[in-house]
Design a protein around this motif. Sequence first.
Motif, PDB file in Angstrom:
ATOM      1  N   CYS A   1      44.978  39.887  42.079  1.00  0.00           N
ATOM      2  CA  CYS A   1      46.187  39.183  42.532  1.00  0.00           C
ATOM      3  C   CYS A   1      46.811  39.916  43.718  1.00  0.00           C
ATOM      4  CB  CYS A   1      47.199  39.055  41.400  1.00  0.00           C
ATOM      5  SG  CYS A   1      46.719  37.903  40.113  1.00  0.00           S
ATOM      6  N   GLU A   2      46.893  41.229  43.613  1.00  0.00           N
ATOM      7  CA  GLU A   2      47.478  42.039  44.686  1.00  0.00           C
ATOM      8  C   GLU A   2      46.716  41.841  45.995  1.00  0.00           C
ATOM      9  OE1 GLU A   2      50.141  44.489  46.521  1.00  0.00           O
ATOM     10  OE2 GLU A   2      50.260  43.938  44.402  1.00  0.00           O
ATOM     11  N   ALA A   3      45.406  41.857  45.917  1.00  0.00           N
ATOM     12  CA  ALA A   3      44.580  41.710  47.112  1.00  0.00           C
ATOM     13  C   ALA A   3      44.685  40.317  47.728  1.00  0.00           C
ATOM     14  CB  ALA A   3      43.123  42.019  46.775  1.00  0.00           C
ATOM     15  N   ASN A   4      45.178  39.365  46.944  1.00  0.00           N
ATOM     16  CA  ASN A   4      45.243  37.976  47.405  1.00  0.00           C
ATOM     17  C   ASN A   4      46.646  37.383  47.338  1.00  0.00           C
ATOM     18  OD1 ASN A   4      42.266  37.207  47.831  1.00  0.00           O
ATOM     19  ND2 ASN A   4      42.267  38.269  45.872  1.00  0.00           N
ATOM     20  N   LEU A   5      47.673  38.229  47.296  1.00  0.00           N
ATOM     21  CA  LEU A   5      49.053  37.747  47.143  1.00  0.00           C
ATOM     22  C   LEU A   5      49.415  36.686  48.171  1.00  0.00           C
ATOM     23  CD1 LEU A   5      51.304  40.857  46.388  1.00  0.00           C
ATOM     24  CD2 LEU A   5      50.884  38.905  44.897  1.00  0.00           C
TER      25      LEU A   5
END
Length: 187
Positions: free
Chosen positions: A90-94
Motif C-alpha cells: 500500500c505504501e509503495a502505491n499510495l
Amino acid sequence: MAADPRILDAARQAIERHGWREATLERIAGEAGLSRMTLHRRGVTREAVLADLARALQDEYRGALWPALTAPGTARERLEPALGALCDVCEANLELLAALGEEPRRAIFHEPGDAVLTRSVFTEPVERLLRDGAADGSLRPVDPVETATVLYNQVSWTYRHLRRGHGWPRERARRGVLDLALNGVAT
C-alpha cells in the motif's frame, strides 16, 4: 500492451498526476516521451493499461507476502509480517491507489458478480494463514474466505486512510492497523 515497463511507469505517473479519468493516452504518451500514435500502433488502450497495472499490483503483493507464507512459526507469527507486507505494498502505491478512482479500483480488486468479494489473488495468502492458524490453535476458527476479505480490506483501506487522510507516519499507521487486525483473529 504486455507491460512495457516504460509505458507502465508513464501510466502510473499520468494517473498519479491527473487521476484515472484524466490520464488520457496522450498524457501517458507524453510521460513516456512517445507520441500518442506510437501507443496506438502498439495497441495500448486505457483498458490494457489498467489490466497491466492490476497484474503489477498482484505480482508485487504476491512477492511481498511470499516470505511470510513460507516462514517457520505459527500462523499468528506469520500473519503479522504478511499483513505488514500488505502495508508495504500500500505504501509503495499510495498515490496510484488514491488516483485510480472507484471503478478502476473495483476492476482491479473485486471479483465480478454479486458476492462482492476481494479477488482471490489478494485474499488467498491471508486465507491460508487463517486456515493454518485454526489448525495450529494460534488463530480463532473463522470463515477463512470472508475473514480474509475483511482483513485485507481493513488493513489496506485503513492504512491508506491513516497515511493520506490523517498524515500519520508510516510506522504509526502500520502499528495501529496491525494491532487491531491481529487482535481480532488471535486466540
